[in-house]
Design a protein around this motif. Structure first.
Motif, PDB file in Angstrom:
ATOM      1  N   PRO A 145       0.845  -1.204   0.000  1.00 16.93           N
ATOM      2  CA  PRO A 145       0.000   0.000   0.000  1.00 16.93           C
ATOM      3  C   PRO A 145       0.871   1.241   0.000  1.00 16.93           C
ATOM      4  CG  PRO A 145       0.126  -0.916   2.206  1.00 16.93           C
ATOM      5  CD  PRO A 145       0.881  -1.862   1.316  1.00 16.93           C
ATOM      6  N   ARG A 146       0.368   2.328  -0.582  1.00 19.40           N
ATOM      7  CA  ARG A 146       1.079   3.611  -0.582  1.00 19.40           C
ATOM      8  C   ARG A 146       0.131   4.701  -0.106  1.00 19.40           C
ATOM      9  NH1 ARG A 146       5.111   4.789  -4.135  1.00 19.40           N
ATOM     10  NH2 ARG A 146       5.184   6.718  -2.904  1.00 19.40           N
ATOM     11  N   ARG A 147       0.603   5.480   0.825  1.00 19.81           N
ATOM     12  CA  ARG A 147      -0.178   6.623   1.300  1.00 19.81           C
ATOM     13  C   ARG A 147       0.711   7.863   1.201  1.00 19.81           C
ATOM     14  NH1 ARG A 147      -4.719   7.026   4.372  1.00 19.81           N
ATOM     15  NH2 ARG A 147      -4.602   4.825   4.994  1.00 19.81           N
ATOM     16  N   LEU A 148       0.283   8.843   0.437  1.00 15.39           N
ATOM     17  CA  LEU A 148       1.072  10.047   0.248  1.00 15.39           C
ATOM     18  C   LEU A 148       0.576  11.166   1.155  1.00 15.39           C
ATOM     19  CD1 LEU A 148       1.334  10.161  -3.656  1.00 15.39           C
ATOM     20  CD2 LEU A 148       2.857   9.013  -2.026  1.00 15.39           C
ATOM     21  N   GLY A 149       1.430  12.135   1.362  1.00 13.25           N
ATOM     22  CA  GLY A 149       1.007  13.327   2.079  1.00 13.25           C
ATOM     23  C   GLY A 149       0.237  14.256   1.150  1.00 13.25           C
ATOM     24  N   HIS A 150       0.202  15.517   1.480  1.00 17.65           N
ATOM     25  CA  HIS A 150      -0.515  16.529   0.694  1.00 17.65           C
ATOM     26  C   HIS A 150       0.184  16.693  -0.661  1.00 17.65           C
ATOM     27  CE1 HIS A 150      -3.020  20.210   0.397  1.00 17.65           C
ATOM     28  NE2 HIS A 150      -2.025  20.610  -0.382  1.00 17.65           N
ATOM     29  N   LEU A 197       0.046  21.400 -11.403  1.00 14.68           N
ATOM     30  CA  LEU A 197       0.013  21.974 -10.064  1.00 14.68           C
ATOM     31  C   LEU A 197      -1.367  21.707  -9.474  1.00 14.68           C
ATOM     32  CD1 LEU A 197       1.712  25.426 -10.815  1.00 14.68           C
ATOM     33  CD2 LEU A 197       2.794  23.237 -10.232  1.00 14.68           C
ATOM     34  N   ILE A 198      -1.410  21.169  -8.256  1.00 25.90           N
ATOM     35  CA  ILE A 198      -2.662  20.679  -7.676  1.00 25.90           C
ATOM     36  C   ILE A 198      -3.198  21.646  -6.616  1.00 25.90           C
ATOM     37  CG2 ILE A 198      -3.749  18.727  -6.482  1.00 25.90           C
ATOM     38  CD1 ILE A 198      -2.653  18.175  -9.363  1.00 25.90           C
ATOM     39  N   GLN A 199      -4.526  21.859  -6.635  1.00 26.19           N
ATOM     40  CA  GLN A 199      -5.178  22.706  -5.647  1.00 26.19           C
ATOM     41  C   GLN A 199      -5.024  22.102  -4.244  1.00 26.19           C
ATOM     42  OE1 GLN A 199      -6.448  25.582  -6.447  1.00 26.19           O
ATOM     43  NE2 GLN A 199      -7.344  25.516  -8.491  1.00 26.19           N
ATOM     44  N   GLU A 200      -5.178  22.950  -3.213  1.00 26.97           N
ATOM     45  CA  GLU A 200      -4.915  22.517  -1.845  1.00 26.97           C
ATOM     46  C   GLU A 200      -6.119  21.918  -1.128  1.00 26.97           C
ATOM     47  OE1 GLU A 200      -3.243  25.753   0.304  1.00 26.97           O
ATOM     48  OE2 GLU A 200      -1.393  25.798  -0.882  1.00 26.97           O
ATOM     49  N   ASP A 201      -7.328  22.142  -1.614  1.00 25.96           N
ATOM     50  CA  ASP A 201      -8.516  21.707  -0.882  1.00 25.96           C
ATOM     51  C   ASP A 201      -8.630  20.186  -0.823  1.00 25.96           C
ATOM     52  OD1 ASP A 201     -10.720  20.855  -3.137  1.00 25.96           O
ATOM     53  OD2 ASP A 201      -9.344  22.392  -3.849  1.00 25.96           O
ATOM     54  N   ALA A 202      -9.450  19.680   0.096  1.00 24.05           N
ATOM     55  CA  ALA A 202      -9.546  18.251   0.370  1.00 24.05           C
ATOM     56  C   ALA A 202     -10.040  17.459  -0.840  1.00 24.05           C
ATOM     57  CB  ALA A 202     -10.472  18.013   1.566  1.00 24.05           C
ATOM     58  N   TYR A 203     -11.016  18.003  -1.565  1.00 27.57           N
ATOM     59  CA  TYR A 203     -11.559  17.264  -2.715  1.00 27.57           C
ATOM     60  C   TYR A 203     -10.519  17.157  -3.831  1.00 27.57           C
ATOM     61  CZ  TYR A 203     -14.912  15.773  -6.291  1.00 27.57           C
ATOM     62  OH  TYR A 203     -15.576  15.071  -7.272  1.00 27.57           O
ATOM     63  N   SER A 204      -9.773  18.206  -4.060  1.00 24.73           N
ATOM     64  CA  SER A 204      -8.708  18.153  -5.060  1.00 24.73           C
ATOM     65  C   SER A 204      -7.677  17.093  -4.691  1.00 24.73           C
ATOM     66  CB  SER A 204      -8.022  19.520  -5.178  1.00 24.73           C
ATOM     67  OG  SER A 204      -8.899  20.480  -5.726  1.00 24.73           O
ATOM     68  N   GLN A 205      -7.392  16.983  -3.404  1.00 29.07           N
ATOM     69  CA  GLN A 205      -6.440  15.973  -2.951  1.00 29.07           C
ATOM     70  C   GLN A 205      -6.971  14.555  -3.188  1.00 29.07           C
ATOM     71  OE1 GLN A 205      -3.180  16.468  -1.699  1.00 29.07           O
ATOM     72  NE2 GLN A 205      -3.654  18.449  -2.637  1.00 29.07           N
ATOM     73  N   ALA A 256      -6.484  13.877  -6.878  1.00 31.93           N
ATOM     74  CA  ALA A 256      -5.069  13.649  -7.168  1.00 31.93           C
ATOM     75  C   ALA A 256      -4.655  12.234  -6.776  1.00 31.93           C
ATOM     76  CB  ALA A 256      -4.210  14.678  -6.447  1.00 31.93           C
ATOM     77  N   ASN A 257      -5.175  11.744  -5.651  1.00 33.96           N
ATOM     78  CA  ASN A 257      -4.872  10.378  -5.230  1.00 33.96           C
ATOM     79  C   ASN A 257      -5.490   9.349  -6.168  1.00 33.96           C
ATOM     80  OD1 ASN A 257      -3.431   9.766  -2.412  1.00 33.96           O
ATOM     81  ND2 ASN A 257      -4.382  11.787  -2.294  1.00 33.96           N
ATOM     82  N   VAL A 258      -6.682   9.631  -6.682  1.00 37.19           N
ATOM     83  CA  VAL A 258      -7.299   8.740  -7.665  1.00 37.19           C
ATOM     84  C   VAL A 258      -6.454   8.684  -8.928  1.00 37.19           C
ATOM     85  CG1 VAL A 258      -9.278   8.464  -9.220  1.00 37.19           C
ATOM     86  CG2 VAL A 258      -9.649   8.950  -6.808  1.00 37.19           C
ATOM     87  N   VAL A 259      -5.945   9.821  -9.357  1.00 39.24           N
ATOM     88  CA  VAL A 259      -5.073   9.863 -10.531  1.00 39.24           C
ATOM     89  C   VAL A 259      -3.828   9.003 -10.311  1.00 39.24           C
ATOM     90  CG1 VAL A 259      -3.509  11.372 -11.819  1.00 39.24           C
ATOM     91  CG2 VAL A 259      -5.877  12.062 -11.446  1.00 39.24           C
ATOM     92  N   MET A 260      -3.268   9.043  -9.108  1.00 42.25           N
ATOM     93  CA  MET A 260      -2.087   8.223  -8.819  1.00 42.25           C
ATOM     94  C   MET A 260      -2.394   6.738  -8.927  1.00 42.25           C
ATOM     95  SD  MET A 260       0.641  10.005  -8.266  1.00 42.25           S
ATOM     96  CE  MET A 260       1.706   8.851  -7.409  1.00 42.25           C
TER      97      MET A 260
END
Length: 233
Positions: free
Chosen positions: A107-112, A196-204, A207-211
């Protein structure tokens, strides 16, 4: 969170880096036929929720060499998909191009996440034609956002979240001209992107789905849109 399957392989045929993605996808597709669930989803027009990298280490001249050992990284947003793929490949250890030596699933868990960089070309089609650098950058960002949001909602069908602005704050094209990958006897154009990725929770979340599921199109059959992330630890 996403899941990462590392495949150590022996390459059986020397191949250019833009021509090897299709054989990787064909091998993974063939392996999936050994699992009833993956076999069913293989033929469905739905998001497969996995994406794969090109061979690593990268060859400076762009030509991967027969007889050398490389690593392919397969990622999925779903642990079950990654685990099933790993089991399938244990039964389908060889193709015309590859021999599986070892596999490891973690498993991989990234930060912000602050930035996404595509390692393989990203494929975006508009009205049946590939997006090209001369086209609108705003349209590219819009399509990337829409694709990521659809993947997220297929993973979380009960989610009611949405946003008016794209999860991408800015985008840069890394190549001077589109990159041509070989697919079914023709060339499929894509581009390497720096986002460049937005900072809000939904954008995050997007971004994780894209990964885990790939950026834009052709992730499960060509490895298109396989990303690396820059993130705050």
């Amino acid at each position: 969170m996403f899941f990462e399957l590392k495949l150590t392989v022996l390459l059986k045929k020397s191949t250019h880096h833009l021509q090897i993605l299709e054989p990787i996808g064909n091998w993974l597709s063939q392996a999936q036929l050994g699992d009833p669930l993956l076999k069913q989803t293989h033929y469905e027009k739905s998001y497969k929720h996995f994406v794969f990298s090109n061979l690593y280490p990268v060859e400076k001249d762009g030509l991967y060499q027969e007889g050398r050992i490389y690593v392919i990284t397969v990622r999925s947003s779903l642990e079950d998909i990654a685990a099933r793929l790993q089991q399938c490949l244990k039964s389908c250890r060889e193709s015309d191009y590859f021999q599986l030596i070892a596999s490891e699933l973690k498993p991989r868990r990234l930060g912000h996440i602050t930035e996404l960089l595509t390692v393989t070309p990203t494929v975006v089609t508009i009205d049946g034609k590939p997006w090209l650098p001369d086209d609108s950058l705003e349209l590219l960002i819009e399509r990337l956002h829409a694709n990521a949001e659809k993947k997220y909602k297929s993973l979380k069908p009960d989610a009611v979240e949405s946003m008016k602005q794209p999860f991408i704050q800015g985008a840069f094209i890394e190549n001077r001209k589109p990159l041509a990958m070989v697919y079914k006897g023709r060339k499929l154009l894509g581009n390497k992107l720096h986002l460049l990725i937005q900072e809000d929770a939904y954008s995050q979340k997007l971004a994780n789905v894209v990964m885990g599921s790939g950026l834009a199109e052709k992730g499960s059959i060509l490895g298109a849109g396989f990303c690396l992330a820059k993130y705050l630890k």
